[in-house]
Design a protein around this motif. Structure first.
Motif, PDB file in Angstrom:
ATOM      1  N   ARG A   4      -8.178  28.413  -9.256  1.00 48.00           N
ATOM      2  CA  ARG A   4      -8.762  28.957  -8.021  1.00 48.00           C
ATOM      3  C   ARG A   4     -10.287  29.042  -8.070  1.00 48.00           C
ATOM      4  O   ARG A   4     -10.946  29.070  -7.046  1.00 48.00           O
ATOM      5  N   MET A   5     -10.843  29.087  -9.283  1.00 46.27           N
ATOM      6  CA  MET A   5     -12.302  29.142  -9.441  1.00 46.27           C
ATOM      7  C   MET A   5     -12.892  27.736  -9.636  1.00 46.27           C
ATOM      8  O   MET A   5     -14.046  27.598 -10.008  1.00 46.27           O
ATOM      9  N   GLN A   6     -12.060  26.681  -9.429  1.00 48.40           N
ATOM     10  CA  GLN A   6     -12.451  25.279  -9.570  1.00 48.40           C
ATOM     11  C   GLN A   6     -12.745  24.888 -11.023  1.00 48.40           C
ATOM     12  O   GLN A   6     -13.421  23.901 -11.288  1.00 48.40           O
ATOM     13  N   LYS A   7     -12.207  25.677 -11.965  1.00 51.86           N
ATOM     14  CA  LYS A   7     -12.346  25.357 -13.390  1.00 51.86           C
ATOM     15  C   LYS A   7     -11.175  24.470 -13.797  1.00 51.86           C
ATOM     16  O   LYS A   7     -10.022  24.769 -13.471  1.00 51.86           O
ATOM     17  N   PRO A   8     -11.426  23.363 -14.501  1.00 52.79           N
ATOM     18  CA  PRO A   8     -10.343  22.473 -14.909  1.00 52.79           C
ATOM     19  C   PRO A   8      -9.289  23.204 -15.740  1.00 52.79           C
ATOM     20  O   PRO A   8      -9.613  23.930 -16.682  1.00 52.79           O
ATOM     21  N   LEU A   9      -8.047  23.005 -15.366  1.00 57.01           N
ATOM     22  CA  LEU A   9      -6.915  23.650 -16.021  1.00 57.01           C
ATOM     23  C   LEU A   9      -6.051  22.626 -16.760  1.00 57.01           C
ATOM     24  O   LEU A   9      -5.578  22.877 -17.858  1.00 57.01           O
ATOM     25  N   MET A  10      -5.847  21.450 -16.141  1.00 51.04           N
ATOM     26  CA  MET A  10      -5.021  20.410 -16.752  1.00 51.04           C
ATOM     27  C   MET A  10      -5.615  19.047 -16.450  1.00 51.04           C
ATOM     28  O   MET A  10      -5.982  18.762 -15.314  1.00 51.04           O
ATOM     29  N   LEU A  11      -5.693  18.223 -17.484  1.00 49.23           N
ATOM     30  CA  LEU A  11      -6.113  16.837 -17.341  1.00 49.23           C
ATOM     31  C   LEU A  11      -4.870  15.975 -17.523  1.00 49.23           C
ATOM     32  O   LEU A  11      -4.091  16.214 -18.445  1.00 49.23           O
ATOM     33  N   LEU A  47       0.846  -1.185   0.000  1.00 50.65           N
ATOM     34  CA  LEU A  47       0.000   0.000   0.000  1.00 50.65           C
ATOM     35  C   LEU A  47       0.886   1.241   0.000  1.00 50.65           C
ATOM     36  O   LEU A  47       1.942   1.254   0.630  1.00 50.65           O
ATOM     37  N   ILE A  48       0.453   2.280  -0.705  1.00 51.50           N
ATOM     38  CA  ILE A  48       1.183   3.547  -0.757  1.00 51.50           C
ATOM     39  C   ILE A  48       0.291   4.632  -0.172  1.00 51.50           C
ATOM     40  O   ILE A  48      -0.929   4.634  -0.396  1.00 51.50           O
ATOM     41  N   TRP A  49       0.893   5.537   0.593  1.00 50.77           N
ATOM     42  CA  TRP A  49       0.147   6.619   1.221  1.00 50.77           C
ATOM     43  C   TRP A  49      -0.181   7.674   0.182  1.00 50.77           C
ATOM     44  O   TRP A  49       0.704   8.186  -0.511  1.00 50.77           O
ATOM     45  N   ASP A  50      -1.442   7.999   0.052  1.00 50.69           N
ATOM     46  CA  ASP A  50      -1.894   9.075  -0.816  1.00 50.69           C
ATOM     47  C   ASP A  50      -2.123  10.286   0.082  1.00 50.69           C
ATOM     48  O   ASP A  50      -3.098  10.340   0.834  1.00 50.69           O
ATOM     49  N   ALA A  51      -1.204  11.243   0.007  1.00 51.79           N
ATOM     50  CA  ALA A  51      -1.246  12.409   0.892  1.00 51.79           C
ATOM     51  C   ALA A  51      -2.463  13.291   0.626  1.00 51.79           C
ATOM     52  O   ALA A  51      -2.920  13.984   1.539  1.00 51.79           O
ATOM     53  N   LEU A  52      -2.992  13.279  -0.578  1.00 47.51           N
ATOM     54  CA  LEU A  52      -4.155  14.110  -0.885  1.00 47.51           C
ATOM     55  C   LEU A  52      -5.438  13.529  -0.305  1.00 47.51           C
ATOM     56  O   LEU A  52      -6.256  14.239   0.255  1.00 47.51           O
ATOM     57  N   ARG A  53      -5.604  12.223  -0.446  1.00 41.83           N
ATOM     58  CA  ARG A  53      -6.812  11.569   0.057  1.00 41.83           C
ATOM     59  C   ARG A  53      -6.674  11.119   1.509  1.00 41.83           C
ATOM     60  O   ARG A  53      -7.633  10.639   2.094  1.00 41.83           O
ATOM     61  N   GLU A 106       5.297  19.668  -5.972  1.00 45.30           N
ATOM     62  CA  GLU A 106       6.647  20.057  -5.559  1.00 45.30           C
ATOM     63  C   GLU A 106       7.420  20.840  -6.614  1.00 45.30           C
ATOM     64  O   GLU A 106       8.293  21.626  -6.266  1.00 45.30           O
ATOM     65  N   LYS A 107       7.129  20.629  -7.880  1.00 43.82           N
ATOM     66  CA  LYS A 107       7.896  21.286  -8.936  1.00 43.82           C
ATOM     67  C   LYS A 107       7.104  22.315  -9.734  1.00 43.82           C
ATOM     68  O   LYS A 107       7.669  23.258 -10.264  1.00 43.82           O
ATOM     69  N   LEU A 108       5.799  22.112  -9.868  1.00 44.30           N
ATOM     70  CA  LEU A 108       4.996  23.030 -10.674  1.00 44.30           C
ATOM     71  C   LEU A 108       4.153  23.990  -9.840  1.00 44.30           C
ATOM     72  O   LEU A 108       3.405  24.782 -10.396  1.00 44.30           O
ATOM     73  N   GLY A 109       4.245  23.901  -8.529  1.00 43.83           N
ATOM     74  CA  GLY A 109       3.569  24.868  -7.670  1.00 43.83           C
ATOM     75  C   GLY A 109       2.072  24.724  -7.559  1.00 43.83           C
ATOM     76  O   GLY A 109       1.370  25.694  -7.249  1.00 43.83           O
ATOM     77  N   VAL A 110       1.544  23.548  -7.776  1.00 47.35           N
ATOM     78  CA  VAL A 110       0.099  23.337  -7.689  1.00 47.35           C
ATOM     79  C   VAL A 110      -0.267  23.000  -6.242  1.00 47.35           C
ATOM     80  O   VAL A 110       0.283  22.056  -5.663  1.00 47.35           O
ATOM     81  N   PRO A 111      -1.181  23.754  -5.636  1.00 45.99           N
ATOM     82  CA  PRO A 111      -1.616  23.426  -4.273  1.00 45.99           C
ATOM     83  C   PRO A 111      -2.357  22.082  -4.241  1.00 45.99           C
ATOM     84  O   PRO A 111      -3.066  21.729  -5.194  1.00 45.99           O
ATOM     85  N   ASP A 112      -2.201  21.357  -3.146  1.00 42.78           N
ATOM     86  CA  ASP A 112      -2.904  20.075  -2.965  1.00 42.78           C
ATOM     87  C   ASP A 112      -4.400  20.206  -3.228  1.00 42.78           C
ATOM     88  O   ASP A 112      -5.022  19.314  -3.803  1.00 42.78           O
ATOM     89  N   THR A 113      -4.962  21.326  -2.788  1.00 43.18           N
ATOM     90  CA  THR A 113      -6.408  21.522  -2.893  1.00 43.18           C
ATOM     91  C   THR A 113      -6.881  21.707  -4.336  1.00 43.18           C
ATOM     92  O   THR A 113      -8.079  21.671  -4.599  1.00 43.18           O
TER      93      THR A 113
END
Length: 154
Positions: free
Chosen positions: A83-90, A24-30, A52-59
């Motif tokens: 920030r407006m919860q609009k998809p930016l990257m898939l 099992l691997i720890w998923d820090a987000l979930r 860690e490299k692209l500056g994306v917040p966990d949230t």
């Protein structure tokens, strides 16, 4: 984890544990342990690269993002929202042994036809492709992943 390949991401340390025959691997987000599959190995590396490299917040990272395709519920591996919860990257993640080919690209484009993200990334952990779209129909490759940190400042 020794059986899993070294991926083309910066090295990171993961929390993992063995439960019977399963790793099992720890998923820090979930905030939970997940079964460590070859695809999950790639997904966790991609997420750590985003944070860690692209500056994306966990949230701003959503995993197994629901996508309704012809009445059937599918799931995009990772979606980064602004920030407006609009998809930016898939991001479509595959196991390292899976070739990133036209079928993977087409799957991601189908999902993105519903999601509407500006960027689409395909990765098997060894090879990464990133595309940008302005209209959701035409996709142009980009040389490197965009630095998203400026979109989350302020």
């Amino acid at each position: 984890m020794r059986d899993l390949p070294q991926l083309n991401f910066p090295p990171v340390k993961f929390r993992a544990l063995r439960k019977g025959n399963e790793v099992l691997i720890w998923d820090a987000l979930r905030k939970t342990y997940l079964t460590l599959t070859p695809e999950e190995w790639v997904r966790q590396h991609a997420i750590r690269y985003l944070t860690e490299k692209l500056g994306v917040p966990d949230t701003s990272i959503q995993q197994e993002y629901p996508v309704s395709m012809d009445g059937m519920l599918q799931r995009a591996d990772v979606v980064v929202v602004d920030r407006m919860q609009k998809p930016l990257m898939l991001i479509e993640c595959k196991a390292a042994e899976v070739k990133i080919d036209a079928s993977v690209f087409n799957q991601a484009v189908r999902y993105n036809s519903r999601i509407g993200a500006r960027y689409v990334m395909l990765t098997n952990g060894l090879i990464h492709y990133c595309y940008v779209t302005w209209n959701g129909r035409d996709y142009a490759p980009v040389d490197s992943l965009p630095d998203l940190s400026e979109l989350f400042i302020g």
